[in-house]
Enzyme design. Structure first.
Site, PDB file in Angstrom:
ATOM      1  N   VAL B 203      23.963  43.951  20.916  1.00 14.98           N
ATOM      2  CA  VAL B 203      22.865  43.032  21.225  1.00 14.98           C
ATOM      3  C   VAL B 203      21.822  43.795  22.042  1.00 14.98           C
ATOM      4  O   VAL B 203      22.171  44.470  23.012  1.00 14.98           O
ATOM      5  CB  VAL B 203      23.392  41.803  22.012  1.00 14.98           C
ATOM      6  CG1 VAL B 203      22.254  40.886  22.399  1.00 14.98           C
ATOM      7  CG2 VAL B 203      24.425  41.048  21.186  1.00 14.98           C
ATOM      8  N   HIS B 235      30.365  49.811  32.594  1.00  7.52           N
ATOM      9  CA  HIS B 235      30.813  48.468  32.241  1.00  7.52           C
ATOM     10  C   HIS B 235      31.544  47.765  33.375  1.00  7.52           C
ATOM     11  O   HIS B 235      32.307  46.840  33.149  1.00  7.52           O
ATOM     12  CB  HIS B 235      31.680  48.490  30.968  1.00  7.52           C
ATOM     13  CG  HIS B 235      30.965  49.109  29.811  1.00  7.52           C
ATOM     14  ND1 HIS B 235      29.949  48.476  29.139  1.00  7.52           N
ATOM     15  CD2 HIS B 235      31.076  50.332  29.242  1.00  7.52           C
ATOM     16  CE1 HIS B 235      29.485  49.266  28.195  1.00  7.52           C
ATOM     17  NE2 HIS B 235      30.145  50.409  28.236  1.00  7.52           N
ATOM     18  N   GLU B 288      34.093  37.672  26.355  1.00  3.21           N
ATOM     19  CA  GLU B 288      35.525  37.565  26.624  1.00  3.21           C
ATOM     20  C   GLU B 288      35.763  36.524  27.702  1.00  3.21           C
ATOM     21  O   GLU B 288      34.825  36.097  28.374  1.00  3.21           O
ATOM     22  CB  GLU B 288      36.115  38.911  27.066  1.00  3.21           C
ATOM     23  CG  GLU B 288      35.547  39.460  28.353  1.00  3.21           C
ATOM     24  CD  GLU B 288      36.217  40.777  28.756  1.00  3.21           C
ATOM     25  OE1 GLU B 288      36.240  41.704  27.926  1.00  3.21           O
ATOM     26  OE2 GLU B 288      36.710  40.870  29.886  1.00  3.21           O
ATOM     27  N   ARG B 292      41.500  34.148  35.120  1.00  2.00           N
ATOM     28  CA  ARG B 292      41.915  34.406  36.505  1.00  2.00           C
ATOM     29  C   ARG B 292      40.709  34.226  37.412  1.00  2.00           C
ATOM     30  O   ARG B 292      39.611  33.960  36.942  1.00  2.00           O
ATOM     31  CB  ARG B 292      42.386  35.855  36.611  1.00  2.00           C
ATOM     32  CG  ARG B 292      41.308  36.797  36.064  1.00  2.00           C
ATOM     33  CD  ARG B 292      41.478  38.216  36.486  1.00  2.00           C
ATOM     34  NE  ARG B 292      40.660  39.119  35.702  1.00  2.00           N
ATOM     35  CZ  ARG B 292      39.426  39.475  35.985  1.00  2.00           C
ATOM     36  NH1 ARG B 292      38.811  38.971  37.029  1.00  2.00           N
ATOM     37  NH2 ARG B 292      38.756  40.321  35.219  1.00  2.00           N
ATOM     38  N   ARG B 338      28.811  44.911  45.382  1.00  2.00           N
ATOM     39  CA  ARG B 338      30.156  45.502  45.491  1.00  2.00           C
ATOM     40  C   ARG B 338      30.026  46.861  46.158  1.00  2.00           C
ATOM     41  O   ARG B 338      29.266  47.712  45.689  1.00  2.00           O
ATOM     42  CB  ARG B 338      30.781  45.688  44.115  1.00  2.00           C
ATOM     43  CG  ARG B 338      31.014  44.383  43.389  1.00  2.00           C
ATOM     44  CD  ARG B 338      31.906  44.638  42.197  1.00  2.00           C
ATOM     45  NE  ARG B 338      31.980  43.460  41.344  1.00  2.00           N
ATOM     46  CZ  ARG B 338      32.816  43.358  40.314  1.00  2.00           C
ATOM     47  NH1 ARG B 338      33.627  44.367  40.012  1.00  2.00           N
ATOM     48  NH2 ARG B 338      32.839  42.274  39.584  1.00  2.00           N
TER      49      ARG B 338
END
Lengths: 71, 446
Positions: B203, B235, B288, B292, B338
């Site tokens: 995409v 990723h 996906e 969790r 992060r």
């Protein structure tokens, strides 16, 4: 005589060079695994592998000798 | 509610789960490897059990050792955190068989989403859009080349059982595809025990937008809006925010409803995240499902005021949600950075000892960290050592607070990506919300 050293602490995932083998500058000789990443370690200069100082699965610290080269 | 919960994880997420348990009056059991004997999560839990040597395969992935620790301490439930065993259906099933509640969905729901090929089929059945690609696994490089020619290059080659970007590559031509097929399949086999590959159309200029869902065991589910997670390297996400600056009300509703439809198809229970790619024309495609708690869940907590770990525990204990979609708040804007122990230039790991660490404080600032001054960052685990979250009334205020917090963040003794985070958050492109998944790649090429 030159040595290829670990650029960071990690576990030896694969040894890519065997004693007697000729390697070029920049050629990967060992692959370390650190923090879930594969880190290829290249020889800084060309030479013939005199001795491989680590085995797959070994833990190494930053600066540890991995491979000894004869020019 | 449970009286005692074992946390089958480490670092910041183990501490974060302990925090909520403590507030709810639940006793906690930590597990640890030899490398983590002195870790914060071990000190903060009510009890701690050693489960093995430093490598994850010998400790944090050791199902038997973890289940024994739960039995030995009398924990009624296990919270798996993220990563490690959190999406392992065998672990969930083994816990269940031994009378221990797994805090997450059923083993069947985990398995339904565990293989990307099976997940794709499930999602199509639910009527949600998927990226055009091979219908199922491709057996060989020849078959891959034939399908790629049909859907058109560039294509994404992916490992069916992959994760964290491993076994995944963009290919632009048949020649590249043939080379990439063998190497990625071998890598996936080494990492995940299965080298099965599939193809998807690439995409263009995509954004990575995900929907947080929460479903109880009585068939009731809600979506807690979206998170924008496009800024990634290899990723893996680096900066996330909620809401997405790109998503409007109509798209938000369409994505949320698609997410819930998928959950209903697999009788999903507990918290989960559906990841989508959104293209320039606001078409979205299922990528996906993470069955969790997600690393970046704090941005959702900051704008909704909900504690996701609390709801995971409540749902797992059999409580109904007791609120509907219209009851969910969306206040202000939250951004998460992060913090990785890695060289910001080469993006390579930087294990070592943290000489000094000072966390920023301030209005709307939250720190979820697993380390402190003096902590040793070992090469055995993920380089992510903490998350910095900033909340504001709007995106501009959240950015402002994040900038100040990043400037005040002190990390000495190891290299960290803080310099990179500072430049990203202060950039014009970030301010404009122009965050496509190539953000960091194109960054390096400036």
């Amino acid at each position: 005589m030159a040595t290829v050293q670990a650029t960071m602490a990690g576990i030896v995932l694969r040894v890519l060079a065997q004693p007697g083998q000729r390697v070029e500058a920049g050629q990967d000789v060992v692959v370390l695994e650190s923090m879930k990443m594969e880190i290829p370690i290249p020889a800084e200069q060309a030479g013939v592998v005199a001795e491989v100082l680590v085995n797959e699965g070994d833990f190494v610290n930053e600066g540890d000798d991995l491979v000894r080269l004869e020019s | 509610m449970f009286a005692k919960v074992l946390i089958a994880n480490r670092g910041e997420i183990a501490r974060r789960i302990i925090r909520t348990c403590r507030r709810l009056g639940i006793a906690t059991v930590a597990v640890y490897s030899d490398a983590d004997e002195k870790a914060l999560h071990v000190r903060e839990a009510d009890e701690a059990v050693r489960i093995g040597e430093a490598p994850v395969a010998k400790s944090y992935l050791n199902i038997e050792a973890i289940l024994q620790a739960a039995e030995q301490t009398g924990a009624e439930a296990i919270h798996p955190g993220y990563g490690l065993l959190s999406e392992n259906a065998d672990f969930a099933r083994a816990a269940m068989e031994r009378g221990i509640r797994f805090i997450g969905p059923s083993p069947e729901a985990i398995a339904a989403m565990g293989s990307k090929v099976a997940a794709r089929e499930t999602v199509k059945r639910a009527g949600a859009p998927v990226v055009p690609g091979s219908e199922g696994a491709v057996a060989s490089a020849d078959e891959a080349a034939r399908i790629a020619a049909e859907i058109g290059y560039p294509v994404m080659l992916k490992a069916s059982y992959g994760g964290g970007g491993i076994g995944m590559q963009v290919v632009n031509s048949e020649e590249e595809l043939r080379k990439a097929f063998a190497s990625n399949s071998a890598r996936a086999k080494a990492y995940f025990g299965n080298g099965e590959m599939f193809l998807e159309k690439r995409v263009q200029r995509p954004r990575h937008v995900e929907i947080q869902v929460l479903c109880d065991g009585q068939g009731h589910g809600v979506y807690l809006w979206e998170r924008e997670c496009s800024i990634q390297r290899r990723h893996q996400k680096v900066v996330e925010e909620a809401p997405s600056p790109f998503v409007d009300e109509a798209l938000r509703r369409r994505m949320g409803e698609a997410a819930l439809a998928i959950c209903r198809t697999i009788c999903y229970e507990n918290a989960g995240t559906l990841e989508f790619l959104v293209d320039e024309e606001k078409h979205f495609y299922f990528l996906e499902m993470n069955t969790r708690l997600q690393v970046e869940h704090p941005v959702t907590e900051m704008i909704t005021g909900l504690d996701l770990v609390e709801w995971q525990l409540r749902v797992a204990a059999g409580e109904p949600l007791g609120f509907g979609q219209d009851d969910i708040r969306r206040d202000g804007h939250a951004i998460e950075c992060r913090v990785y122990a890695e060289d910001p230039e080469k993006m390579l790991p930087s294990p070592g000892t943290i000489a000094r660490m000072v966390l920023p404080e301030g209005e709307g600032i939250r720190n979820d960290v697993g380390v402190e001054s003096g902590s040793e960052i070992t090469p055995f685990y993920d380089p992510m050592i903490g998350k910095l979250i900033a909340h504001g009334r709007d995106r501009a205020e959240a950015i402002d607070r994040m900038k100040q917090a990043l400037d005040a963040y002190v990390m000495e003794g190891i290299r960290s990506n803080l310099p990179l985070l500072r430049t990203v958050v202060a950039s014009d492109r970030f301010a404009a919300g122009d965050t496509t998944t190539d953000f960091l790649e194109s960054w390096g090429k400036r």
